[in-house]
Design an enzyme around this catalytic site. Structure first.
Site, PDB file in Angstrom:
ATOM      1  N   LYS A 127      -3.224  -4.224 -11.854  1.00 22.58           N
ATOM      2  CA  LYS A 127      -4.285  -4.407 -10.863  1.00 22.58           C
ATOM      3  C   LYS A 127      -4.227  -5.860 -10.417  1.00 22.58           C
ATOM      4  O   LYS A 127      -3.795  -6.729 -11.185  1.00 22.58           O
ATOM      5  CB  LYS A 127      -5.657  -4.120 -11.482  1.00 22.58           C
ATOM      6  CG  LYS A 127      -6.718  -3.767 -10.472  1.00 22.58           C
ATOM      7  CD  LYS A 127      -6.652  -2.306 -10.075  1.00 22.58           C
ATOM      8  CE  LYS A 127      -7.521  -2.008  -8.883  1.00 22.58           C
ATOM      9  NZ  LYS A 127      -7.600  -0.565  -8.615  1.00 22.58           N
ATOM     10  N   ASP A 167      -7.406  -1.429  -2.510  1.00 22.19           N
ATOM     11  CA  ASP A 167      -8.566  -1.081  -3.340  1.00 22.19           C
ATOM     12  C   ASP A 167      -9.760  -1.627  -2.551  1.00 22.19           C
ATOM     13  O   ASP A 167      -9.653  -1.781  -1.319  1.00 22.19           O
ATOM     14  CB  ASP A 167      -8.467  -1.710  -4.745  1.00 22.19           C
ATOM     15  CG  ASP A 167      -9.536  -1.207  -5.709  1.00 22.19           C
ATOM     16  OD1 ASP A 167      -9.468  -0.048  -6.137  1.00 22.19           O
ATOM     17  OD2 ASP A 167     -10.482  -1.966  -6.030  1.00 22.19           O
TER      18      ASP A 167
HETATM   19  P1  NDP Z   1     -13.958   0.265  -0.026  1.00 23.50           P
HETATM   20  O1  NDP Z   1     -13.852  -1.205   0.085  1.00 23.50           O
HETATM   21  O2  NDP Z   1     -13.341   1.126   1.018  1.00 23.50           O
HETATM   22  O3  NDP Z   1     -15.513   0.687  -0.108  1.00 23.50           O
HETATM   23  C1  NDP Z   1     -16.363   0.203  -1.085  1.00 23.50           C
HETATM   24  C2  NDP Z   1     -17.763   0.693  -0.766  1.00 23.50           C
HETATM   25  O4  NDP Z   1     -18.617   0.411  -1.879  1.00 23.50           O
HETATM   26  C3  NDP Z   1     -18.389   0.001   0.449  1.00 23.50           C
HETATM   27  O5  NDP Z   1     -19.209   0.900   1.140  1.00 23.50           O
HETATM   28  C4  NDP Z   1     -19.222  -1.097  -0.197  1.00 23.50           C
HETATM   29  O6  NDP Z   1     -20.339  -1.527   0.596  1.00 23.50           O
HETATM   30  C5  NDP Z   1     -19.728  -0.369  -1.437  1.00 23.50           C
HETATM   31  N1  NDP Z   1     -20.128  -1.316  -2.468  1.00 23.50           N
HETATM   32  C6  NDP Z   1     -19.383  -2.288  -3.016  1.00 23.50           C
HETATM   33  N2  NDP Z   1     -20.100  -2.966  -3.925  1.00 23.50           N
HETATM   34  C7  NDP Z   1     -21.328  -2.399  -3.931  1.00 23.50           C
HETATM   35  C8  NDP Z   1     -22.510  -2.642  -4.659  1.00 23.50           C
HETATM   36  N3  NDP Z   1     -22.573  -3.612  -5.583  1.00 23.50           N
HETATM   37  N4  NDP Z   1     -23.595  -1.846  -4.415  1.00 23.50           N
HETATM   38  C9  NDP Z   1     -23.546  -0.872  -3.482  1.00 23.50           C
HETATM   39  N5  NDP Z   1     -22.432  -0.590  -2.759  1.00 23.50           N
HETATM   40  C10 NDP Z   1     -21.356  -1.350  -2.988  1.00 23.50           C
HETATM   41  O7  NDP Z   1     -13.418   0.646  -1.478  1.00 23.50           O
HETATM   42  P2  NDP Z   1     -12.878   2.041  -2.025  1.00 23.50           P
HETATM   43  O8  NDP Z   1     -13.670   3.158  -1.458  1.00 23.50           O
HETATM   44  O9  NDP Z   1     -11.412   2.059  -1.906  1.00 23.50           O
HETATM   45  O10 NDP Z   1     -13.205   1.895  -3.596  1.00 23.50           O
HETATM   46  C11 NDP Z   1     -14.441   2.286  -4.180  1.00 23.50           C
HETATM   47  C12 NDP Z   1     -14.263   2.458  -5.673  1.00 23.50           C
HETATM   48  O11 NDP Z   1     -13.273   3.464  -5.926  1.00 23.50           O
HETATM   49  C13 NDP Z   1     -13.760   1.218  -6.451  1.00 23.50           C
HETATM   50  O12 NDP Z   1     -14.308   1.256  -7.760  1.00 23.50           O
HETATM   51  C14 NDP Z   1     -12.245   1.453  -6.534  1.00 23.50           C
HETATM   52  O13 NDP Z   1     -11.643   0.746  -7.594  1.00 23.50           O
HETATM   53  C15 NDP Z   1     -12.246   2.956  -6.777  1.00 23.50           C
HETATM   54  N6  NDP Z   1     -10.991   3.654  -6.492  1.00 23.50           N
HETATM   55  C16 NDP Z   1     -10.404   3.569  -5.264  1.00 23.50           C
HETATM   56  C17 NDP Z   1      -9.245   4.287  -4.998  1.00 23.50           C
HETATM   57  C18 NDP Z   1      -8.622   4.289  -3.644  1.00 23.50           C
HETATM   58  O14 NDP Z   1      -7.655   5.036  -3.455  1.00 23.50           O
HETATM   59  N7  NDP Z   1      -9.107   3.552  -2.685  1.00 23.50           N
HETATM   60  C19 NDP Z   1      -8.578   5.076  -6.048  1.00 23.50           C
HETATM   61  C20 NDP Z   1      -9.333   5.166  -7.275  1.00 23.50           C
HETATM   62  C21 NDP Z   1     -10.470   4.456  -7.477  1.00 23.50           C
HETATM   63  P3  NDP Z   1     -20.265  -2.907   1.434  1.00 23.50           P
HETATM   64  O15 NDP Z   1     -19.343  -2.616   2.567  1.00 23.50           O
HETATM   65  O16 NDP Z   1     -21.687  -3.164   1.828  1.00 23.50           O
HETATM   66  O17 NDP Z   1     -19.732  -3.938   0.475  1.00 23.50           O
HETATM   67  O1  8G0 Z   2      -8.051   2.801  -9.211  1.00 20.38           O
HETATM   68  C1  8G0 Z   2      -7.010   3.350  -8.834  1.00 20.38           C
HETATM   69  O2  8G0 Z   2      -6.495   4.292  -9.439  1.00 20.38           O
HETATM   70  C2  8G0 Z   2      -6.340   2.875  -7.586  1.00 20.38           C
HETATM   71  C3  8G0 Z   2      -7.092   2.203  -6.636  1.00 20.38           C
HETATM   72  C4  8G0 Z   2      -6.470   1.787  -5.476  1.00 20.38           C
HETATM   73  C5  8G0 Z   2      -5.098   2.033  -5.289  1.00 20.38           C
HETATM   74  C6  8G0 Z   2      -4.363   2.689  -6.267  1.00 20.38           C
HETATM   75  C7  8G0 Z   2      -2.909   2.954  -6.039  1.00 20.38           C
HETATM   76  O3  8G0 Z   2      -2.093   2.541  -6.859  1.00 20.38           O
HETATM   77  O4  8G0 Z   2      -2.593   3.572  -5.038  1.00 20.38           O
HETATM   78  C8  8G0 Z   2      -4.991   3.118  -7.415  1.00 20.38           C
END
Ligand code: NDP
Ligand code: 8G0
Length: 444
Positions: A127, A167
């Site tokens: 990461k 991420d």
């Molecule tokens: P994004 O940046 O696309 O979206 C994050 C969202 O969460 C935004 O709406 C943001 O709001 C909100 N957010 C962040 N911090 C807070 C907080 N403290 N309280 C309330 N809302 C909050 O990220 P992702 O959707 O990609 O990731 C979300 C989660 O999923 C993370 O934990 C990531 O590690 C996990 N994840 C992502 C994967 C992926 O493929 N993208 C895969 C597996 C896990 P704002 O815009 O206001 O900050």
């Molecule tokens: O948390 C995860 O598994 C994650 C989040 C964002 C990207 C990736 C990836 O390797 O594609 C994994």
């Protein structure tokens, strides 16, 4: 010889002072895995499998300097935690957020070990990211920052070495700038980054993968009870990549999605979102608080989380530790029967204990949100062979792998009374694969 949980947690805590999130994830994991080792693999104690597993293979910390639009010099810190290459090249996302620090990245990289092992694809764990705040930056500032970030990172990554992805705060725009700079520095078009645009090496279904995979996992939980998601009320937190596609798939499966959220508060629509409403939300971008101006059925609950809204299923898709014990008690009291994590470690330790003690279904991120890394793995295969698979082909493979993760969880997590402890199943199922590979590869 037996390993004592208390002694091991003491060891981890002493060794990683000021890293609360990392200690939290290792402690939660150890609680399931140590009794399993003591019972079935007592030789792992002498081999120091756990002590070796919690130490990152390599951590790179670097300076990033860049010029903002007003010609001010800006300095940020960049990181890559290369946690484990036991079963494949380092793989995991990059996060840009002021909340990024070594503890957060180490916990994310640690969770990634077991998640990636559960997928059955040959993927190690990493990461990375930066404390850079992407909010309120211009497109040019984002580009210059990404280029400066890659000016250092490029020497540590490669399609057979370490394959980053996006991420939080790193979406397709940032991946484009990062990939462009990597290609310029190396003079090589390769599958070094996943989540690329479809016209330049990206896989179909990668944007959708985490949210869709999460819903495939939840569907399996309900199938186990001869039920479906039809008319189930779902609360979702977050309004980013994971939350958005989780909502889209939930709606397709006939559920009623009543919330999304962001750091400003919660969007609550008791009538439920539909595909038109979702399109409007996508167009609003970060300003989901403006949604009630377009749909009078909705309200924006400023500074509130979605966890006091009654629901059947809660899908935390925002960030770590967003469900506290109090939130968990609220959810259970209001009739919630299933919590499945789109985010990484969104439930505090006290919170997931509430779910497990209440006997409701609790699917941890390392199993339920693996869809993202699964399709990243499929993107790597497509890049390596020069082939492009159709939407249906990728979606079918994603479904199949989520099902096999589900089965692993039930294999190792089904308890005497029949309750399926998905957390325990995911921890043990992921661990055993990595531990056996460590044993085979010797002391390296
Ligand atoms: P994004 O940046 O696309 O979206 C994050 C969202 O969460 C935004 O709406 C943001 O709001 C909100 N957010 C962040 N911090 C807070 C907080 N403290 N309280 C309330 N809302 C909050 O990220 P992702 O959707 O990609 O990731 C979300 C989660 O999923 C993370 O934990 C990531 O590690 C996990 N994840 C992502 C994967 C992926 O493929 N993208 C895969 C597996 C896990 P704002 O815009 O206001 O900050
Ligand atoms: O948390 C995860 O598994 C994650 C989040 C964002 C990207 C990736 C990836 O390797 O594609 C994994």
């Amino acid at each position: 010889m037996t390993i004592h949980l208390k002694d091991f947690i003491h060891y981890v805590t002493e060794l990683n002072q000021n890293q609360p999130e990392f200690i939290q994830s290792v402690s939660n994991f150890s609680e399931d895995v140590i009794p399993f080792i003591n019972e079935q693999y007592p030789n792992f104690e002498k081999l120091k499998i756990l002590e070796r597993l919690i130490e990152p293979e390599r951590i790179i910390i670097f300076k990033i300097t860049w010029m903002d639009d007003l010609n001010n010099i800006q300095i940020n810190r960049g990181y890559r935690v290369q946690m484990s290459s036991i079963i494949g090249p380092y793989k995991g996302g990059l996060r840009f957020s002021p909340t990024v620090n070594l503890s957060v990245l180490k916990f994310l990289a640690f969770e990634q070990i077991f998640k990636n092992a559960l997928t059955g694809i040959s993927l190690g764990a990493a990461k990375g990211g930066s404390d850079f705040n992407p909010k309120n930056k211009t497109d040019n500032e984002i580009m210059r920052f990404c280029q400066s970030f890659m000016n250092e990172l490029y020497r540590h990554i490669g399609s057979q070495t370490d394959i980053p992805a996006g991420d939080m705060g790193v979406g397709q725009r940032e991946i484009g700038y990062l990939f462009g700079q990597y290609k310029k520095l190396r003079n090589q078009f390769s599958g070094v980054i996943t989540g690329k645009g479809k016209a330049w090496g990206g896989s179909n279904i990668r944007p959708e993968a985490t949210g869709y995979g999460l819903l495939y996992f939840v569907e399996l939980i309900y199938k186990e009870q001869n039920s479906t998601l039809k008319n189930k009320i779902i609360t979702i937190s977050g309004a980013g990549n994971v939350a958005y596609y989780a909502a889209e798939k939930a709606i397709q499966l006939g559920a009623k999605v009543v919330s999304l959220s962001n750091s400003k508060g919660t969007l609550y629509d008791p009538e439920g979102l539909d595909s038109n409403k979702l399109k409007r939300i996508a167009a609003l971008g970060k300003d989901i608080d403006e949604f009630p101006l377009h749909y009078s059925s909705a309200q924006f609950l400023t500074k509130q989380k979605p966890w006091s809204i009654p629901c059947d299923i809660a899908l935390p898709c925002a960030t770590e530790n967003e469900i506290t014990e109090k939130d968990a008690l609220n959810l259970v009291a209001n009739g919630c029967k299933c919590v499945a994590e789109g985010a990484n470690m969104p439930s505090t330790r006290e919170a997931f204990k509430v779910f497990i003690n209440a006997g409701i279904n609790y699917a941890p991120g390392k199993a339920a949100n693996a869809g993202g890394v699964v399709v990243s793995g499929l993107e790597m295969s497509q890049n390596a062979t020069g082939l492009r698979w159709t939407n249906d082909n990728v979606d079918d493979k994603l479904k199949g792998i989520m099902e096999s993760i589900y089965k692993t969880c039930t294999k190792y997590g089904t308890e005497k009374g029949g309750y399926i402890n998905y957390l325990k199943g995911a921890n043990i199922g992921g661990f055993i694969k990595v531990a056996q590979a460590m044993q085979a590869q010797g002391i390296v």
